[in-house]
Structures are given as C-alpha cells and as structure tokens.
Design a protein around this motif. Structure first.
Motif, mmCIF file in Angstrom:
data_model
loop_
_atom_site.group_PDB
_atom_site.id
_atom_site.type_symbol
_atom_site.label_atom_id
_atom_site.label_comp_id
_atom_site.label_asym_id
_atom_site.label_seq_id
_atom_site.Cartn_x
_atom_site.Cartn_y
_atom_site.Cartn_z
ATOM 1 N N VAL A 1 -19.517 11.721 25.993
ATOM 2 C CA VAL A 1 -18.260 12.141 26.558
ATOM 3 C C VAL A 1 -18.618 13.519 27.379
ATOM 4 C CG1 VAL A 1 -15.842 13.278 26.378
ATOM 5 C CG2 VAL A 1 -16.819 11.570 24.533
ATOM 6 N N ASP A 2 -18.770 13.568 28.490
ATOM 7 C CA ASP A 2 -19.265 14.603 29.325
ATOM 8 C C ASP A 2 -18.588 15.445 29.873
ATOM 9 O OD1 ASP A 2 -21.941 15.461 30.929
ATOM 10 O OD2 ASP A 2 -20.541 15.065 31.980
ATOM 11 N N ALA A 3 -18.835 16.692 29.871
ATOM 12 C CA ALA A 3 -18.051 17.976 30.683
ATOM 13 C C ALA A 3 -16.918 18.045 30.036
ATOM 14 C CB ALA A 3 -18.107 17.578 31.941
ATOM 15 N N ILE A 4 -16.575 18.214 28.565
ATOM 16 C CA ILE A 4 -15.369 18.385 27.966
ATOM 17 C C ILE A 4 -14.664 19.713 28.438
ATOM 18 C CG2 ILE A 4 -15.528 16.947 26.239
ATOM 19 C CD1 ILE A 4 -16.518 19.317 24.394
ATOM 20 N N ASP A 5 -15.650 20.482 28.972
ATOM 21 C CA ASP A 5 -15.110 21.848 29.466
ATOM 22 C C ASP A 5 -14.452 21.649 31.090
ATOM 23 O OD1 ASP A 5 -18.041 21.528 30.253
ATOM 24 O OD2 ASP A 5 -17.349 22.926 31.760
ATOM 25 N N GLU A 6 -14.388 20.511 31.582
ATOM 26 C CA GLU A 6 -13.802 20.345 32.902
ATOM 27 C C GLU A 6 -12.486 19.524 32.611
ATOM 28 O OE1 GLU A 6 -15.190 20.166 36.198
ATOM 29 O OE2 GLU A 6 -17.186 21.145 35.394
#
Length: 533
Positions: A189-194
């Motif tokens: 799960v990449d870039a959960i801040d996005e």
C-alpha cells in the motif's frame, strides 16, 4: 454506463440468478455465472503497482540496501506483520514500492497492491480500497474467491459497510478459511499520505493492526508514506502498532544511487541527441558537474527525475539546459521556479495550468478542452513548455497529471512559490466558474456524459465550497464577484434540470447534494449577521 450503475445492475442480476437458499453456511455453492464479481466489488483498476499510470521501479542496481532490508522483513519477522517505510517527499518511496511488489509477484508472494495518488479520482480516496485488495487477493489466492462471493451474496451492500466490517468480511475471514498452508502474502500500500480521507486512513491502519492482534494471518502489510501527523500519531499511539517494522529513508545514503541514476539517464540523452551534441566532450556531464547535481538533489529522486526531464524537454540543447539546471539552487522549488519562469505563456497557459493544479481528479486533454471550452490543440500548446513537471500524454483521452504532487504544494504555499503563488481561493473560484459556464453552454444536453461536462456536474459544488473555506470566513470575496454570481444565475435558470438528471444518472446525487447542503449551510450562517442588521 457509470461504475455505480454497473454495480447496481450487477447486484440485481446476482439476486435474480441466485436464490438465498443456494447459500449454505458450511459449504459454499456458487454458480460462477451467477454474479458479476468485478462489478460488485468495484475495484479501482489503475491503483495496482503495474498499471499503465504507475510509477517506475528503481533503476537496476540502485536502492539495494533499503530493498534488502524490506525483503528481509518479508522473509522473516513473523512477529512484525506490518512494515512502514517513511521518508520525505521525492525520496523514492513509490519506486521502491513498485520494485518490492514486482519482486513479490515474481516469487508468488504478492497478494495485492494499492498505490494512492492525490488528485487521481478513486486513487485518492479510501472508498474502494478494501474491495480492491479483496478483488486482487481473489486472484492471488484463488481459494479465497468462493468465500468472498459468499459475502457478496449474503450482504450485497458490503462495500458500503464500515471499514472494520469490510476488512473482516472481505479479507480476514476469507483468508482464514483457506485450508492449505500459505506462505505470507504481501499487500503493498503505497503513499497513504496521498489519500484525501486522512481520518479514515488513520483509522484503517488501526483496523489492520487489530486484525493481527486477534488472528495469526498469512499476510504482510507494507505501507509507505511521508511522515505526516495523522499517520505518525496512529503508529505512535496505537498499542497494536508497537511492533511495526519501521524503515526510515533518512537512514540510507541515496547519493551513490542518485549518481548512478544521473549517469544512466545522461548517457541515454547523449546517445539519443548525439547529432545535436557532437561538439560536447565526453564524459558529459563532467565528474565535477555530476558531483554538483548529486549535491543539489539532497537525496531527492524527484529532483533528479525532474531535472532529467528539464534537460531533455527540447526547449534548448540538452547541455545548455543542464547548465541552467546547475545554476539553480538545491531542491525542487528552485527547479519548479526555473521551469515556470522560462515557460512560454501563451493565451491559454494560465487557465489550463491553474485548472490542472486545482481540479480534484485528473482530466484528459479532451476533458480539459471541454471544461475550458477551448480546442484540444490549445491545451497541448499551453503545456508544451512545462512537460518536465507535467505529464502530457500522446493520447488525448489519457489523463494529464503532475509528475510529483509536491508541485501543487509548492504553488499553493506563498512562502515557497512567492511571485508564482497560486491563491487557492481564486483558483477554486475560476474552476467553479468554468464548471458553471460549460454546463450552461450545453443546456441542450439532457445528461452530461463527456469527461469535462461530467466533471463540471459532479464538482462545481466542491469548488464553490472550497472558495468559501479557503477565503477564511469573508463573504465579500464570494458575493462581490459579479462573474461567478452571473454564471450561477444563468446555470440555475437554464441548466439546473440537466444537472439534476446527470447526477441521478451517474448515481452520485447523494454525495453532491450533501456537498451542496454544506455549501448552503455555511452561506446561511455567514449571511445571518448581515440579515439581522
């Protein structure tokens, strides 16, 4: 047909073809043709690591130390089923995520992947995150599919339930039902801040952690993000996350890898532009210039990648472009400034550029031309000088997107962009006006189906509400703007029925009317003092 309409039709078909008496609690009897598995789960198709809109992986031979540390976690550390890779914007987290996902797929250990991307429609929200993971897992672990299908048949609204229930019913219970012994499957799960839904994302991290507290699952969750407050607080405060395997990008020296990246890319440019650069001596760049570039990058692969695009954007000979890049200060902000200051400002540049920065989901060249009521060629021409920071696809139907979301942050933060600052209030006001104008111009349409019209119908309320929220409580900016008020009046008098038909047809009426209700509530609260006077 919209995805929500497709979902409703498939749901009805599932219950027309399969009676509830076909479902047995102990043994699942599923007719494979009885339901549309994909439509019911409604996964996000471009969120997987290998989608056409995905980021590139790491250049071969680079980031070996950090990749090795993550693979070590995957191969062992049974007591730490969650890994969090964190680092600054542009440090290469997404490239590492894609490389990890590829390595896991190569060894049959990739369960699912989801790459968030701010401003990319369904990739920027959490609504179908869990159902997308479940859909991917059903293919990675085929035995899970029958159990997921059982859930869909017994609860056709599962994708609208709480995230805790979705996660338990679509992921935890099905994988626990698999009888054979599984090696741990990795979910990237990449870039959960996005993800725009910050509170819900923080809660979801907790839901995942609690699942591992109560069950021993053959799963590993690999999260990446910048260190943002809502994420850091969740990892720091939750007892269930105390055992998280943490990898900090700051602990790894990226300079050697950035140097390798630069040398590889500049060699390619030189080979491709050999005729233009026949008087440029090798090695190009020189070792001293390469040292300067690595220093300017300050560990940012986003800077390195953007600089390569700037050097090779065709506005001047590559070695001259490189010299200009060398004269800039360190970091992405000066590079963004240099690109924008040197971009030719044609008649449509500002409108096109502002729209791309402001819209909440990506639009294609065709969609932008419709929304702005200009020709597609005008959109392409406007963006020709900024292709080192904005991806302009060859296909007019593919979305235009930012190479890195830090560009939006740079332009909307006055302390960083200074004279290039884009006031969010004015940007949202301009986009709202364009939305209203294009719907009014097509008032002969019963339903707004094309990309630009559809976006206008579904987003004008969002931009109007953003104008008020960004304006910090002042009513004057909004109500004294005669342009927006005239466009709003024309829209209500000429296109209101078509708008209502469109949002009903596309199954988004509830969400949009909720936004409209919020807009009206804010306006009423702020108008009351004026009315009482």
């Amino acid at each position: 047909m919209s995805q929500d309409t497709e979902y409703m039709d498939a749901r009805g078909a599932a219950f027309n073809n399969v009676g509830r008496d076909q479902i047995n609690a102990d043994h699942v009897i599923i007719n494979p043709n009885s339901l549309d598995f994909k439509a019911l789960l409604n996964p996000v198709p471009d969120a997987t690591y290998d989608s056409i809109e995905g980021v590139e992986g790491c250049l071969e031979g680079t980031r070996l130390e950090v990749i090795g540390k993550i693979m070590e976690w995957i191969d062992g550390h049974d007591d730490q089923p969650i890994c969090w890779l964190n680092g600054a914007a542009g440090s290469g987290k997404s490239a590492i995520s894609r490389t990890i996902a590829g390595l896991c797929e190569g060894s049959d250990r990739l369960g699912a992947s989801f790459f968030f991307w701010r401003g990319a429609g369904r990739r920027s929200v959490i609504a179908h995150f869990i159902s997308t993971l479940a859909y991917n897992l059903a293919f990675s672990v085929p035995e899970m599919r029958q159990y997921i299908e059982k859930v869909l048949l017994t609860d056709d609204m599962i994708v609208h339930r709480s995230h805790e229930r979705q996660f338990r019913k679509l992921i935890v219970d099905p994988i626990r039902s698999v009888t054979r012994t599984l090696q741990p499957m990795v979910i990237v799960v990449d870039a959960i801040d996005e993800c725009n839904d910050k509170t819900m994302m923080a809660n979801l991290i907790g839901i995942v952690a609690r699942a591992f507290q109560y069950h021993r699952l053959p799963l590993r969750f690999f999260f990446t993000s910048r260190v943002e407050e809502h994420i850091l607080d969740r990892f720091a405060a939750s007892p269930a996350l105390a055992a998280t395997y943490r990898v900090n990008m700051h602990d790894f020296d990226a300079n050697v890898d950035i140097r390798t990246f630069f040398r590889s890319q500049f060699t390619t440019i030189y080979e491709q532009k050999r005729r233009l650069m026949r008087n440029v001596p090798l090695p190009w760049p020189s070792e001293s210039d390469l040292d300067k570039l690595v220093g300017k990058s300050s560990g940012s692969f986003a800077f390195a990648s953007t600089l390569i695009k700037f050097v090779n954007d065709g506005r001047d000979l590559p070695h001259r472009q490189l010299r200009a890049g060398l004269e800039s200060h360190s970091g992405l902000d000066p590079l963004y400034t240099q690109v924008l200051q040197s971009a030719p400002c044609g008649p449509h540049f500002t409108r096109v550029f502002v729209t791309i920065i402001t819209i909440k989901e990506q639009l294609s060249i065709t969609g932008l031309s419709c929304l702005l009521q200009i020709e597609g060629g005008d959109v392409v021409h406007a963006l020709e000088g900024v292709q080192s920071i904005i991806m302009v696809p060859e296909d007019d139907e593919q979305p235009v997107r930012l190479f890195h979301t830090s560009l939006r942050d740079f332009l909307t933060t006055k302390a960083r962009s200074e004279h290039l600052f884009m006031n969010p209030t004015i940007c949202h006001l301009s986009t709202a006006a364009d939305c209203l104008a294009v719907m009014t111009a097509h008032d002969d349409h019963d339903i707004y189906e094309s990309g630009g019209l559809k976006y206008a119908a579904q987003s004008w309320c969002h931009h109007m509400l953003s104008v008020i929220n960004e304006d910090g409580g002042s009513n004057d900016f909004f109500f004294q703007n005669h342009v927006i008020m005239n466009k709003l009046t024309n829209f209500v008098s000429r296109s209101f029925d078509s708008w209502i038909n469109s949002i009903i047809f596309h199954e988004v009426a509830y969400h949009i009317l909720h936004t409209l209700d919020s807009l009206l509530s804010v306006l009423m609260v702020r108008l009351l003092p004026c009315i009482s006077l």
